[in-house]
Design a protein around this motif. Structure first.
Motif, PDB file in Angstrom:
ATOM      1  N   ASP A  46     -60.345 -13.972 109.966  1.00 24.40           N
ATOM      2  CA  ASP A  46     -60.623 -13.010 108.898  1.00 24.40           C
ATOM      3  C   ASP A  46     -60.978 -11.646 109.492  1.00 24.40           C
ATOM      4  OD1 ASP A  46     -63.148 -13.500 109.877  1.00 24.40           O
ATOM      5  OD2 ASP A  46     -63.970 -14.228 108.000  1.00 24.40           O
ATOM      6  N   GLU A  47     -60.396 -11.374 110.675  1.00 21.64           N
ATOM      7  CA  GLU A  47     -60.672 -10.113 111.364  1.00 21.64           C
ATOM      8  C   GLU A  47     -60.192  -8.902 110.572  1.00 21.64           C
ATOM      9  OE1 GLU A  47     -59.746  -9.172 115.633  1.00 21.64           O
ATOM     10  OE2 GLU A  47     -60.389 -11.262 115.778  1.00 21.64           O
ATOM     11  N   VAL A  48     -58.923  -8.847 110.276  1.00 21.66           N
ATOM     12  CA  VAL A  48     -58.342  -7.760 109.484  1.00 21.66           C
ATOM     13  C   VAL A  48     -57.638  -8.430 108.315  1.00 21.66           C
ATOM     14  CG1 VAL A  48     -56.744  -5.821 109.457  1.00 21.66           C
ATOM     15  CG2 VAL A  48     -57.991  -6.364 111.551  1.00 21.66           C
ATOM     16  N   TYR A  83     -57.074  -7.324 102.331  1.00 23.58           N
ATOM     17  CA  TYR A  83     -57.787  -6.972 101.108  1.00 23.58           C
ATOM     18  C   TYR A  83     -58.286  -5.542 101.130  1.00 23.58           C
ATOM     19  CZ  TYR A  83     -57.438 -11.671  99.480  1.00 23.58           C
ATOM     20  OH  TYR A  83     -56.923 -12.854  99.042  1.00 23.58           O
ATOM     21  N   GLN A  84     -58.413  -4.986  99.955  1.00 25.46           N
ATOM     22  CA  GLN A  84     -58.911  -3.626  99.810  1.00 25.46           C
ATOM     23  C   GLN A  84     -60.366  -3.573 100.231  1.00 25.46           C
ATOM     24  OE1 GLN A  84     -58.132  -2.063  95.896  1.00 25.46           O
ATOM     25  NE2 GLN A  84     -56.243  -3.245  95.742  1.00 25.46           N
ATOM     26  N   ARG A  85     -60.699  -2.570 100.978  1.00 22.94           N
ATOM     27  CA  ARG A  85     -62.085  -2.383 101.417  1.00 22.94           C
ATOM     28  C   ARG A  85     -62.770  -1.396 100.480  1.00 22.94           C
ATOM     29  NH1 ARG A  85     -62.963  -5.534 105.530  1.00 22.94           N
ATOM     30  NH2 ARG A  85     -61.452  -5.671 107.178  1.00 22.94           N
ATOM     31  N   GLY A  86     -64.075  -1.535 100.348  1.00 20.82           N
ATOM     32  CA  GLY A  86     -64.852  -0.561  99.604  1.00 20.82           C
ATOM     33  C   GLY A  86     -64.902  -0.769  98.113  1.00 20.82           C
ATOM     34  N   LEU A  87     -64.303  -1.843  97.591  1.00 16.44           N
ATOM     35  CA  LEU A  87     -64.338  -2.045  96.150  1.00 16.44           C
ATOM     36  C   LEU A  87     -65.733  -2.386  95.649  1.00 16.44           C
ATOM     37  CD1 LEU A  87     -61.038  -3.975  95.399  1.00 16.44           C
ATOM     38  CD2 LEU A  87     -61.544  -1.571  95.019  1.00 16.44           C
ATOM     39  N   PRO A 106     -55.374  -8.321  96.559  1.00 17.85           N
ATOM     40  CA  PRO A 106     -54.974  -7.974  97.914  1.00 17.85           C
ATOM     41  C   PRO A 106     -54.348  -6.578  97.957  1.00 17.85           C
ATOM     42  CG  PRO A 106     -53.870  -9.991  97.182  1.00 17.85           C
ATOM     43  CD  PRO A 106     -54.662  -9.467  96.033  1.00 17.85           C
ATOM     44  N   GLN A 107     -54.713  -5.826  98.979  1.00 16.66           N
ATOM     45  CA  GLN A 107     -54.071  -4.536  99.204  1.00 16.66           C
ATOM     46  C   GLN A 107     -52.622  -4.787  99.617  1.00 16.66           C
ATOM     47  OE1 GLN A 107     -56.119  -2.026 101.984  1.00 16.66           O
ATOM     48  NE2 GLN A 107     -54.247  -0.990 102.597  1.00 16.66           N
ATOM     49  N   ASP A 108     -52.411  -5.822 100.442  1.00 19.72           N
ATOM     50  CA  ASP A 108     -51.077  -6.192 100.888  1.00 19.72           C
ATOM     51  C   ASP A 108     -51.033  -7.712 101.010  1.00 19.72           C
ATOM     52  OD1 ASP A 108     -48.613  -6.530 102.007  1.00 19.72           O
ATOM     53  OD2 ASP A 108     -48.970  -5.228 103.734  1.00 19.72           O
ATOM     54  N   GLU A 112     -48.339  -8.100 107.546  1.00 20.73           N
ATOM     55  CA  GLU A 112     -47.768  -8.606 108.791  1.00 20.73           C
ATOM     56  C   GLU A 112     -48.756  -9.567 109.440  1.00 20.73           C
ATOM     57  OE1 GLU A 112     -46.327  -6.797 113.033  1.00 20.73           O
ATOM     58  OE2 GLU A 112     -46.029  -5.600 111.226  1.00 20.73           O
ATOM     59  N   PHE A 113     -48.240 -10.677 109.932  1.00 22.62           N
ATOM     60  CA  PHE A 113     -49.094 -11.691 110.538  1.00 22.62           C
ATOM     61  C   PHE A 113     -49.315 -11.330 112.007  1.00 22.62           C
ATOM     62  CE2 PHE A 113     -50.522 -15.720 112.133  1.00 22.62           C
ATOM     63  CZ  PHE A 113     -51.248 -16.222 111.068  1.00 22.62           C
ATOM     64  N   PRO A 114     -50.581 -11.258 112.452  1.00 21.39           N
ATOM     65  CA  PRO A 114     -50.870 -10.891 113.849  1.00 21.39           C
ATOM     66  C   PRO A 114     -50.245 -11.894 114.827  1.00 21.39           C
ATOM     67  CG  PRO A 114     -52.864 -10.827 112.529  1.00 21.39           C
ATOM     68  CD  PRO A 114     -51.806 -11.469 111.686  1.00 21.39           C
ATOM     69  N   GLU A 115     -49.515 -11.374 115.774  1.00 17.97           N
ATOM     70  CA  GLU A 115     -48.780 -12.216 116.722  1.00 17.97           C
ATOM     71  C   GLU A 115     -49.693 -13.153 117.508  1.00 17.97           C
ATOM     72  OE1 GLU A 115     -45.152 -11.816 119.829  1.00 17.97           O
ATOM     73  OE2 GLU A 115     -45.377 -10.503 118.101  1.00 17.97           O
ATOM     74  N   GLU A 116     -50.926 -12.728 117.784  1.00 19.53           N
ATOM     75  CA  GLU A 116     -51.814 -13.559 118.605  1.00 19.53           C
ATOM     76  C   GLU A 116     -52.212 -14.865 117.913  1.00 19.53           C
ATOM     77  OE1 GLU A 116     -52.808 -10.416 117.529  1.00 19.53           O
ATOM     78  OE2 GLU A 116     -54.900 -10.478 116.949  1.00 19.53           O
ATOM     79  N   TYR A 117     -51.962 -14.994 116.601  1.00 20.30           N
ATOM     80  CA  TYR A 117     -52.323 -16.211 115.885  1.00 20.30           C
ATOM     81  C   TYR A 117     -51.134 -17.120 115.590  1.00 20.30           C
ATOM     82  CZ  TYR A 117     -56.728 -13.777 115.196  1.00 20.30           C
ATOM     83  OH  TYR A 117     -57.902 -13.097 115.391  1.00 20.30           O
TER      84      TYR A 117
END
Length: 134
Positions: A46-48, A83-87, A106-108, A112-117
């Protein structure tokens, strides 16, 4: 969304048995279920936003709220939600309205799925195959 081909795809199980095997390992039934389909979700990060392994299923016999329901697993895939931040900043709501507005859109939803995961997701699917097919 990144599909991960697996031998669990097409296999039929009791939903109760799946829950007994998967929930202790960190899987939850996703919030997008209906009476004839749903998914098990495993939160990888749940990093980004949130990165999940999702294992969809559809009902073979019964309805999801039946004790004896059987389901067929679909192809697992990796999914990322940003997800949108600051709501929630400077918001003052009462308990009644909070019960309706507790989740942000969700904002998006197809971020894109992070490659490291990606390797982590593949390892989780291999683990599922060992748990469910042996």
């Amino acid at each position: 969304m990144i599909p991960i081909p697996s031998e669990i795809q097409g296999q039929v199980f009791s939903l109760f048995d799946l829950e007994q095997k998967l929930k202790p390992r960190g899987y939850d039934i996703g919030g997008n279920w209906d009476y004839d389909h749903g998914s098990f979700d495993y939160k990888i990060s749940d990093e980004v936003g949130y990165q999940f392994l999702r294992v969809p299923f559809s009902v073979v016999n019964g309805q999801l709220d039946d004790k004896e329901v059987t389901v067929r697993l679909g192809e697992p895939y990796l999914l990322s939600h940003k997800y949108q931040r600051g709501l929630d900043d400077n918001v003052h709501v009462g308990n009644f309205s909070a019960s309706f507005d507790q989740f942000s859109e969700p904002q998006d939803p197809d971020a894109e799925f992070p490659e490291e995961y990606i390797d982590t997701g593949k390892e989780l699917v291999e683990e599922l195959e060992r748990i469910l097919l042996t």
